[in-house]
Motif scaffolding. Structure first.
Motif, PDB file in Angstrom:
ATOM      1  N   GLU A 161       0.825  -1.209   0.000  1.00 22.51           N
ATOM      2  CA  GLU A 161       0.000   0.000   0.000  1.00 22.51           C
ATOM      3  C   GLU A 161       0.864   1.265   0.000  1.00 22.51           C
ATOM      4  N   GLN A 162       2.167   1.076   0.045  1.00 29.97           N
ATOM      5  CA  GLN A 162       3.141   2.169   0.069  1.00 29.97           C
ATOM      6  C   GLN A 162       3.005   3.032   1.322  1.00 29.97           C
ATOM      7  N   LEU A 163       2.555   2.418   2.403  1.00 31.66           N
ATOM      8  CA  LEU A 163       2.456   3.144   3.662  1.00 31.66           C
ATOM      9  C   LEU A 163       3.743   3.033   4.461  1.00 31.66           C
ATOM     10  N   ILE A 164       4.504   1.965   4.221  1.00 29.27           N
ATOM     11  CA  ILE A 164       5.797   1.810   4.889  1.00 29.27           C
ATOM     12  C   ILE A 164       6.861   1.422   3.865  1.00 29.27           C
ATOM     13  N   ASP A 165       8.102   1.675   4.239  1.00 26.63           N
ATOM     14  CA  ASP A 165       9.261   1.259   3.447  1.00 26.63           C
ATOM     15  C   ASP A 165      10.134   0.388   4.323  1.00 26.63           C
ATOM     16  N   THR A 166      10.705  -0.646   3.723  1.00 30.93           N
ATOM     17  CA  THR A 166      11.643  -1.499   4.441  1.00 30.93           C
ATOM     18  C   THR A 166      13.040  -1.216   3.923  1.00 30.93           C
ATOM     19  N   VAL A 167      13.937  -0.938   4.850  1.00 36.68           N
ATOM     20  CA  VAL A 167      15.335  -0.706   4.509  1.00 36.68           C
ATOM     21  C   VAL A 167      16.123  -1.868   5.103  1.00 36.68           C
ATOM     22  N   ILE A 168      16.739  -2.654   4.223  1.00 37.68           N
ATOM     23  CA  ILE A 168      17.474  -3.842   4.658  1.00 37.68           C
ATOM     24  C   ILE A 168      18.516  -3.441   5.692  1.00 37.68           C
ATOM     25  N   GLY A 169      18.487  -4.150   6.806  1.00 35.69           N
ATOM     26  CA  GLY A 169      19.459  -3.907   7.866  1.00 35.69           C
ATOM     27  C   GLY A 169      19.116  -2.742   8.783  1.00 35.69           C
ATOM     28  N   LYS A 170      18.113  -1.963   8.426  1.00 34.52           N
ATOM     29  CA  LYS A 170      17.744  -0.798   9.242  1.00 34.52           C
ATOM     30  C   LYS A 170      16.349  -0.928   9.835  1.00 34.52           C
ATOM     31  N   GLY A 171      15.415  -1.557   9.103  1.00 32.10           N
ATOM     32  CA  GLY A 171      14.067  -1.728   9.620  1.00 32.10           C
ATOM     33  C   GLY A 171      13.004  -1.181   8.707  1.00 32.10           C
ATOM     34  N   CYS A 172      11.832  -0.998   9.276  1.00 34.76           N
ATOM     35  CA  CYS A 172      10.677  -0.501   8.535  1.00 34.76           C
ATOM     36  C   CYS A 172      10.317   0.889   9.036  1.00 34.76           C
ATOM     37  N   PHE A 173       9.970   1.748   8.083  1.00 36.75           N
ATOM     38  CA  PHE A 173       9.676   3.143   8.392  1.00 36.75           C
ATOM     39  C   PHE A 173       8.412   3.581   7.683  1.00 36.75           C
ATOM     40  N   VAL A 174       7.709   4.548   8.287  1.00 37.10           N
ATOM     41  CA  VAL A 174       6.534   5.120   7.634  1.00 37.10           C
ATOM     42  C   VAL A 174       7.002   5.843   6.387  1.00 37.10           C
ATOM     43  N   SER A 175       6.350   5.543   5.287  1.00 38.17           N
ATOM     44  CA  SER A 175       6.731   6.091   3.995  1.00 38.17           C
ATOM     45  C   SER A 175       6.213   7.515   3.829  1.00 38.17           C
ATOM     46  N   GLY A 176       6.916   8.268   3.026  1.00 43.22           N
ATOM     47  CA  GLY A 176       6.443   9.591   2.654  1.00 43.22           C
ATOM     48  C   GLY A 176       5.986   9.602   1.216  1.00 43.22           C
ATOM     49  N   ALA A 177       6.081   8.451   0.554  1.00 40.87           N
ATOM     50  CA  ALA A 177       5.830   8.378  -0.890  1.00 40.87           C
ATOM     51  C   ALA A 177       4.355   8.447  -1.252  1.00 40.87           C
ATOM     52  N   ASN A 178       3.485   8.111  -0.321  1.00 40.00           N
ATOM     53  CA  ASN A 178       2.081   7.993  -0.684  1.00 40.00           C
ATOM     54  C   ASN A 178       1.220   9.036   0.032  1.00 40.00           C
ATOM     55  N   GLN A 179       1.667  10.273   0.026  1.00 40.23           N
ATOM     56  CA  GLN A 179       0.956  11.333   0.732  1.00 40.23           C
ATOM     57  C   GLN A 179      -0.433  11.583   0.159  1.00 40.23           C
ATOM     58  N   ASP A 180      -0.601  11.420  -1.150  1.00 41.57           N
ATOM     59  CA  ASP A 180      -1.926  11.617  -1.753  1.00 41.57           C
ATOM     60  C   ASP A 180      -2.920  10.592  -1.222  1.00 41.57           C
ATOM     61  N   PHE A 181      -2.481   9.344  -1.105  1.00 46.64           N
ATOM     62  CA  PHE A 181      -3.351   8.292  -0.570  1.00 46.64           C
ATOM     63  C   PHE A 181      -3.710   8.596   0.873  1.00 46.64           C
ATOM     64  N   ILE A 182      -2.722   8.981   1.660  1.00 43.22           N
ATOM     65  CA  ILE A 182      -2.962   9.289   3.072  1.00 43.22           C
ATOM     66  C   ILE A 182      -3.938  10.458   3.189  1.00 43.22           C
ATOM     67  N   ARG A 183      -3.721  11.490   2.387  1.00 42.95           N
ATOM     68  CA  ARG A 183      -4.633  12.645   2.417  1.00 42.95           C
ATOM     69  C   ARG A 183      -6.048  12.221   2.037  1.00 42.95           C
ATOM     70  N   GLU A 184      -6.179  11.404   1.009  1.00 43.54           N
ATOM     71  CA  GLU A 184      -7.505  10.955   0.575  1.00 43.54           C
ATOM     72  C   GLU A 184      -8.201  10.165   1.673  1.00 43.54           C
ATOM     73  N   GLN A 185      -7.473   9.303   2.345  1.00 41.80           N
ATOM     74  CA  GLN A 185      -8.063   8.511   3.420  1.00 41.80           C
ATOM     75  C   GLN A 185      -8.488   9.400   4.590  1.00 41.80           C
ATOM     76  N   ARG A 186      -7.664  10.380   4.910  1.00 44.51           N
ATOM     77  CA  ARG A 186      -8.011  11.310   5.993  1.00 44.51           C
ATOM     78  C   ARG A 186      -9.219  12.160   5.595  1.00 44.51           C
ATOM     79  N   MET A 187      -9.316  12.523   4.319  1.00 42.34           N
ATOM     80  CA  MET A 187     -10.467  13.288   3.847  1.00 42.34           C
ATOM     81  C   MET A 187     -11.750  12.450   3.967  1.00 42.34           C
TER      82      MET A 187
END
Length: 127
Positions: free
Chosen positions: A63-89
């Motif tokens: 869903e592009q809500l998180i990104d996985t960085v090998i050896g570092k972990g999982c982080f909240v993504s910034g790539a899908n801001q339009d989707f996040i905004r639409e869901q919040r709307m």
């Protein structure tokens, strides 16, 4: 982030995890760049299988809500801001529909409701 698993729920555990993390991201509780617990740590904390948490994280990544960085972990993504905004709307729209229904039950006119919202909005703007 506090995830609560219900064994009596009809939903699979990975869906429960997925939905709660998604909700935390969409509500703004978790923000872009925030780290998530490792798959192993989350599985240990929730006392579930690593496969279960891995599946939830994979779905969040699809869903592009998180990104996985090998050896570092999982982080909240910034790539899908339009989707996040639409869901919040959508969430905002649902709340506004409830407010409109409540105002009708109070026999408020549209103008009265708008004036009331404007007043509250302006009060919130004052330092």
């Amino acid at each position: 982030m506090n995830i609560i698993i219900s064994n009596s729920s009809g939903e699979p555990i990975y869906i429960q995890i997925l939905n709660q993390i998604r909700k935390s991201i969409l509500s703004g509780e978790l923000r872009e760049g925030d780290s998530l617990p490792s798959i192993r740590q989350l599985a240990k904390d929730l006392q579930v299988s690593i496969i279960t948490t891995k599946r939830a994280y994979e779905e969040l990544e699809k869903e592009q809500l998180i990104d996985t960085v090998i050896g570092k972990g999982c982080f909240v993504s910034g790539a899908n801001q339009d989707f996040i905004r639409e869901q919040r709307m959508k969430r905002l729209e649902k709340k506004l529909q409830e407010i409109i229904q409540d105002s009708k039950e109070l026999n408020m006119s549209q103008q009265e409701l708008l004036e009331y919202i404007t007043l509250l909005f302006e009060e919130d703007q004052t330092p």
